[in-house]
Scaffold this active site. Structure first.
Site, PDB file in Angstrom:
ATOM      1  N   GLU A 181       0.811  -1.222   0.000  1.00 24.90           N
ATOM      2  CA  GLU A 181       0.000   0.000   0.000  1.00 24.90           C
ATOM      3  C   GLU A 181       0.841   1.268   0.000  1.00 24.90           C
ATOM      4  OE1 GLU A 181      -0.474  -2.536   2.086  1.00 24.90           O
ATOM      5  OE2 GLU A 181      -2.552  -3.224   1.870  1.00 24.90           O
ATOM      6  N   PHE A 212     -11.681  -7.019  13.525  1.00 22.06           N
ATOM      7  CA  PHE A 212     -10.584  -7.470  12.670  1.00 22.06           C
ATOM      8  C   PHE A 212     -10.221  -6.377  11.654  1.00 22.06           C
ATOM      9  CE2 PHE A 212      -9.211  -9.696   8.726  1.00 22.06           C
ATOM     10  CZ  PHE A 212      -7.975 -10.107   9.212  1.00 22.06           C
ATOM     11  N   GLN A 213      -8.950  -6.098  11.554  1.00 29.22           N
ATOM     12  CA  GLN A 213      -8.412  -5.062  10.658  1.00 29.22           C
ATOM     13  C   GLN A 213      -9.014  -3.684  10.914  1.00 29.22           C
ATOM     14  OE1 GLN A 213      -8.450  -6.614   6.554  1.00 29.22           O
ATOM     15  NE2 GLN A 213      -6.386  -7.406   6.933  1.00 29.22           N
ATOM     16  N   LYS A 215     -17.557  -0.410   5.691  1.00 30.51           N
ATOM     17  CA  LYS A 215     -18.056  -1.398   4.739  1.00 30.51           C
ATOM     18  C   LYS A 215     -19.578  -1.357   4.602  1.00 30.51           C
ATOM     19  CE  LYS A 215     -17.271  -6.195   3.402  1.00 30.51           C
ATOM     20  NZ  LYS A 215     -16.641  -7.473   3.761  1.00 30.51           N
ATOM     21  N   MET A 269      24.410   8.435   2.997  1.00 29.87           N
ATOM     22  CA  MET A 269      24.365   9.724   3.674  1.00 29.87           C
ATOM     23  C   MET A 269      24.668   9.562   5.168  1.00 29.87           C
ATOM     24  SD  MET A 269      24.118  12.906   3.115  1.00 29.87           S
ATOM     25  CE  MET A 269      23.103  13.598   1.816  1.00 29.87           C
TER      26      MET A 269
END
Lengths: 579, 172
Positions: A49, A111-112, A161, A479
């Protein structure tokens, strides 16, 4: 017409003219992925993502239109927080859509589930948690308006949802109703007249052009102002390409790794004309010691930038293009009234002196030795079309790319300036190529950066997005290594990466790309020519560069810009006058 | 309240999460809030947040400019103490054994407070007034022993400017 919230969302994106979106589906966003099958919008399926967010950024950088990304709830939403923060720092318009657990489950540790609007509140210009499907068209319209107007930035829409599945009566709002959002665009006429007077009175003026020039599509207007007044221009890391590097008035990049002339001209100036720039600490060095004699004209569309770091003598809130156009008029009016700038030939001569004594330079490598990264970039620059889009990650390679490329067109340089997000280059280059398929797109990456997001090359191959990647492989987090060498007594702590692990050529091939390698100076040109001839798939070149090479000039962190360090072979030139 | 604090009256859209946005902004920009009171206005679309900010660390201008960038913030007015009316409410449960109860009641009366509840050896009292007066009362009542004390934080509105009427008042 009855639609589900999900259908309304996709239809709203179509109404906003969205052509492409970058994303990855999951549980909570499933309903919204269904209507994509029937939509005119192209969806690019990413492998992580974070990649979706950076691709949307790359797209927005080169097109000026908001980039759109869509992912699911929870871990997907948190994975896109970095691109949001990146876009927020660099004022990149993004519209990110996240799925959310059903509204009735919010707060239950479902969940999630993650508090996405809470988490992203401080890295978005605004965000919404949609509570009913009927609000979707209005929110999408507001989202695009807020992302793309005023000081652009990322916005996020979190869609539960059950809201996606809810039925609604389709409508498309005519306008937005945002009583608290009224960005100003036209500058104050009296302030603009005042600024014009400053421009014509200054003996040592410098235009300090920032990313706002590009956001405001003001590159041509800036050129008009510079040529009319004869004032030199520095272009910050976010403004490379906003003023042509080949223009005689261009001084290039200022700041911590800016060139000596740009840094010193600002330091010695009696007037800084800050246009869409924000006095970032990487430009000013120690603020107390920055440009001590300079009066400040500061133009920005964000009123909060005026006076945030440095007090402006002439603060102007407004869109850079509109303000500069007015400024050009005001200067013309003064000039036709007989006002002429003072004799600036001593200042111009001083600048030329610095340019001659302290050009950007490196010591070339001997035949058969490891490559100098600067040399690789010079070959690449000279072997690609003038309007090639260059996308970089963050670190030494980014600074060298900004220093050694010649940017002569706006929107040809894409990088992560404010946040300094390693791993930006590959996905952002993919987004840039999607936005400008007609252009050659080169990602200049470091080996550390490349390993963070390289998997998106699978996306590029699968979606037939033929970007080219030059890895400046010095086997180090370069760096950090440079700072440890210079400021930590060469005590190298956790910076070694190995040149061969992973094998970049094999990795590229495994991802469906062409993999090439250059180990000696003689290899450089042939592999670049080979890469430039490939147009049907991505190409990755592993350039084995010198680990010892450091980025110069350098202003050590926290010090005044007067403390600029030039490369060792240029030391001792201070005594030759002019400084 | 010295010169280090300023009162901002912030008109915001009455939407979910607005207070969180304001609080989050203060936190991430390192601005200090001294007190904050929020409630809907007469127009249900808007709420008013009265926030007292510490301007020692950050100039007020920067605070108001950053606040104004929040999309839900509609209007910000700075209220000069001299040009505004300020009020604050204090609720306090204080020890009041029979031996000192009379003194506590007298103190409440002097300050024009009210006794809201009476226990065997405690009283709950309320006091509304200018924050300075509330400070004074709190200092004095504290000597009797505080069981619980809650202040609302100040709310304020601009003081009305009295001008001579420009038109003759219409008499019905």
């Amino acid at each position: 017409m009855k639609l589900t919230g999900a259908q309304a969302l996709i239809k709203s994106l179509e109404m906003e003219g969205v052509e492409v979106m970058f994303g990855l589906p999951g549980g909570a966003i499933l309903p919204v992925y269904d209507p994509i099958i029937d939509s005119s919008i192209r969806h690019v399926l990413v492998r992580h993502e974070q990649g979706a967010g950076h691709m949307a950024e790359g797209y927005a950088h080169v097109t000026g239109r908001p980039g759109v990304a869509m992912v699911t709830s929870g871990p997907a939403a948190t994975n896109i927080v970095t691109p949001l923060a990146d876009a927020y720092m660099d004022s990149i318009p993004l519209v990110v859509i996240t799925g959310q657990v059903p509204y009735s489950s919010i707060g239950s540790d479902a969940f999630q589930e993650a508090d996405t609007t809470g988490i992203t509140m401080s890295v978005t210009k605004h965000n919404w948690l949609v509570t009913k499907a009927a609000d979707i068209p209005e929110i999408v319209k507001e989202a695009f308006h807020i992302a793309s107007t005023g000081r652009p930035g990322p916005v996020l829409i979190d869609v539960p949802k059950d809201v996606s599945n809810q039925m609604m009566d389709w409508y498309w709002p005519e306008s937005v109703d945002l009583p608290g959002y009224k960005p100003s665009s036209k500058g104050h006429p009296r302030m603009i007249k005042e600024a014009a007077r400053y421009l014509l009175e200054a003996r040592r003026p410098v235009i300090y052009a920032g990313g706002g020039i590009l956001k405001a599509r003001a590159a041509e207007t800036l050129r008009e102002l510079a040529e009319l007044t004869g004032i030199h221009v520095v272009t910050t890391l976010m403004a490379r390409g906003a003023f042509p590097d080949d223009h005689p008035l261009c001084l290039g990049m200022p700041g911590m790794h800016g060139n000596y002339t740009a840094v010193t001209a600002m330091q010695e100036a009696d007037l800084l004309v800050a246009l869409g720039s924000r006095f970032d600490d990487r430009v000013t060095g120690k603020v107390d010691g920055f440009a001590p004699e300079a009066k400040i004209v500061h133009v920005d569309i964000d009123p909060a930038e005026l006076g945030k770091v440095r007090r402006a003598d002439v603060p102007i809130v407004g869109d850079c293009r509109l303000v500069i156009e007015e400024l050009v008029q005001a200067v013309r009016a003064l000039m036709s009234g007989g006002v002429q700038p003072p004799d600036r030939s001593p200042w111009d001569a001083t600048i030329r002196g610095w340019q001659e004594r302290y050009p950007l330079a490196y010591e070339p490598s001997a035949e058969g030795n490891a490559l100098k990264p600067q040399m690789v970039l010079e070959h690449l620059r000279d072997s690609t079309p003038d309007d090639t889009i260059v996308v970089s990650g963050v670190g030494q390679h980014q600074m060298w790319a900004s220093q050694y490329w010649r940017f002569n067109h706006p929107y040809t340089w894409v990088n992560s300036g404010g946040l300094g997000t390693m791993g930006f280059a590959v996905p952002a280059a993919i987004g840039a190529k999607v936005g400008r398929p007609d252009r050659m797109v080169w990602a200049v990456d470091g080996d550390g950066c490349f390993q963070m997001t390289a998997q998106e090359l699978v996306t590029a191959t699968a979606e037939r997005i033929p970007i080219k990647v030059a890895i400046l492989n010095n086997a180090y987090l370069g760096m950090v290594r440079q700072w440890q060498e210079m400021f930590y007594d060469e005590r190298y702590s956790e910076v070694y990466l190995s040149p061969d692990l992973p094998d970049y050529v094999k990795w590229a091939e495994a991802m469906g790309c062409v993999g090439l390698r250059a180990e000696t100076p003689e290899d450089i040109q042939p592999v670049i020519d080979k890469a430039n001839a490939i147009n049907d798939r991505p190409v990755v070149i592993d350039f084995r560069t010198d680990s010892q090479e450091k980025v110069y000039p350098m202003v050590p962190a926290g010090q005044s810009n007067d403390a600029i360090v030039v490369p060792p072979f240029q030391e001792g030139r201070h005594g030759e006058g002019g400084h | 309240m010295g010169g280090k604090q300023h009162i901002l009256s912030v008109l915001v859209e009455n939407k979910a999460g607005v207070l969180a946005r304001v609080a989050s902004l203060f936190a991430r920009r390192g601005f200090n809030i001294y007190s904050l009171a929020v409630a809907p206005t007469d127009d249900e679309r808007f709420s008013r947040i009265t926030v007292v900010v510490d301007v020692e660390a950050t100039p007020l201008e920067q605070i108001t400019k950053q606040l104004f960038k929040l999309v839900n913030v509609v209007k910000i007015s700075e209220l000069e103490p001299a040009a505004s009316v300020e009020r604050e409410l204090l609720l306090c449960t204080v020890r009041a054994d029979p031996a000192v109860r009379g003194q506590v009641i007298e103190l409440v009366q002097i300050f024009e407070g009210r006794i809201l509840a009476v226990g065997t050896d405690v009283l709950t009292v309320s006091l509304e007034g200018h924050p300075g007066k509330v400070d004074d009362f709190e200092e004095l009542i504290r000597t009797y022993g505080i069981v619980d004390l809650q202040r609302t934080g100040r709310v304020a509105l601009p003081k009305l400017v009295r001008r001579p009427p420009t038109k003759a008042l219409r008499v019905s």
